[in-house]
Motif scaffolding. Structure first.
Motif: not given
Lengths: 121, 172
Positions: A47-70
């Motif tokens: 509801g606060e507009g954040k990705l749900r904790a169990f939803v992983n988003v990968y940009l190609n092979d990289e977890d977006v959460r761990y990218l410097p600019q997310k």
């Protein structure tokens, strides 16, 4: 870029498994996805507009959460974005030792067969 | 109506897949095994599983009673499935020395609505009961596990389904 939609969310995306979007960032791509399929929003974001904790988003092979600019990471037309809900579980039994023959609390486990097999000719 | 839109009551597995997931549980005993089930939805029926893909259990800290598949590995599995025209239709894991019933941990960590969660009990290193549960519901708030019948067929050819063995799983 292409966004790959996982099996459980396709029912909220007109059955599609892929959506082609024009976006400058990961966040922009997700915005376009949820503008196209508004029912997806509550499944992806809190509801606060954040990705749900169990939803992983990968940009190609990289977890977006761990990218410097997310989610502000820049994307190009050749990139792919994969949405992958997490998968985990287990017996969760307390006191299990993992030693053969020992179940919860170290007790021997007897399992009653519960399968009926019918061979149809 | 597709398998994505309704409660699925049957899960059809080829015998090769059925045997493979049970063998995986025996191989990793006393640790839990895990993997993905790939297939297609069948019009007027349910998921037809034609492949099982083994995954590593990243819960090496507690592998006897927990499993987790790395999202990065899932992305690769999903990508390869897509190339083969298949979808991730569910997942499997084992319960070493524990019944083939879903646990509170399984439920709390289940997020693939409309997909099947197959659990094999491995008793003293030997696979015994295999059950399947559909993660039904439309949101995290109303999700629930529903028992499914597992139908084991000799091949993935629909016309051969009637000659296969039918295995019915039952709730505790």
């Amino acid at each position: 870029m292409k966004i790959f939609i996982p099996t459980p969310l396709r029912v909220y995306a007109a059955g599609k498994d892929t959506l082609e979007v024009n976006a400058a960032t990961v966040s922009g791509a997700l915005d376009e996805l949820t503008r196209t399929f508004p029912d997806l929003r509550k499944h992806l974001f809190t509801g606060e507009g954040k990705l749900r904790a169990f939803v992983n988003v990968y940009l190609n092979d990289e977890d977006v959460r761990y990218l410097p600019q997310k989610e502000a990471t820049a994307v190009s037309a050749a990139d792919t974005l994969s949405i992958i809900p997490s998968i985990a579980g287990g017996t969760g039994r307390p006191g299990g030792t993992g030693r053969p023959g020992e179940g919860a609390f170290g007790a021997a486990v007897k399992i009653r067969p519960k399968c009926l097999i019918h061979i149809e000719e | 109506m597709s398998a994505l839109q309704r409660a699925v009551s049957d899960l059809r597995l080829t015998r090769a897949v059925y045997e493979a997931i049970r063998a995986h549980g025996e191989e990793t005993y006393p640790h839990e095994c895990c993997g993905a089930l790939l297939g297609n939805s069948v019009q007027g029926s349910s998921w037809r599983i034609v492949a099982a893909v083994r995954a590593g259990n990243t819960r090496t800290d507690s592998a006897h009673n927990r499993y987790q598949i790395s999202p990065a590995e899932l992305v690769k599995i999903e990508r390869e499935a897509r190339r083969d025209g298949l979808s991730i239709a569910g997942f499997y894991h084992s319960h070493p020395d524990h019944p083939a019933q879903w646990s509170q941990t399984d439920f709390a960590e289940a997020h693939w609505l409309g997909c099947s969660y197959v659990i094999t009990a491995v008793d003293l290193g030997k696979a015994t009961v295999t059950n399947s549960f559909l993660l039904a519901g439309t949101t995290e708030e109303d999700k629930r596990f529903e028992p499914q019948k597992i139908e084991v067929v000799e091949t993935d050819e629909p016309t051969r389904a009637s000659s296969g063995a039918r295995l019915e799983s039952k709730e505790a």
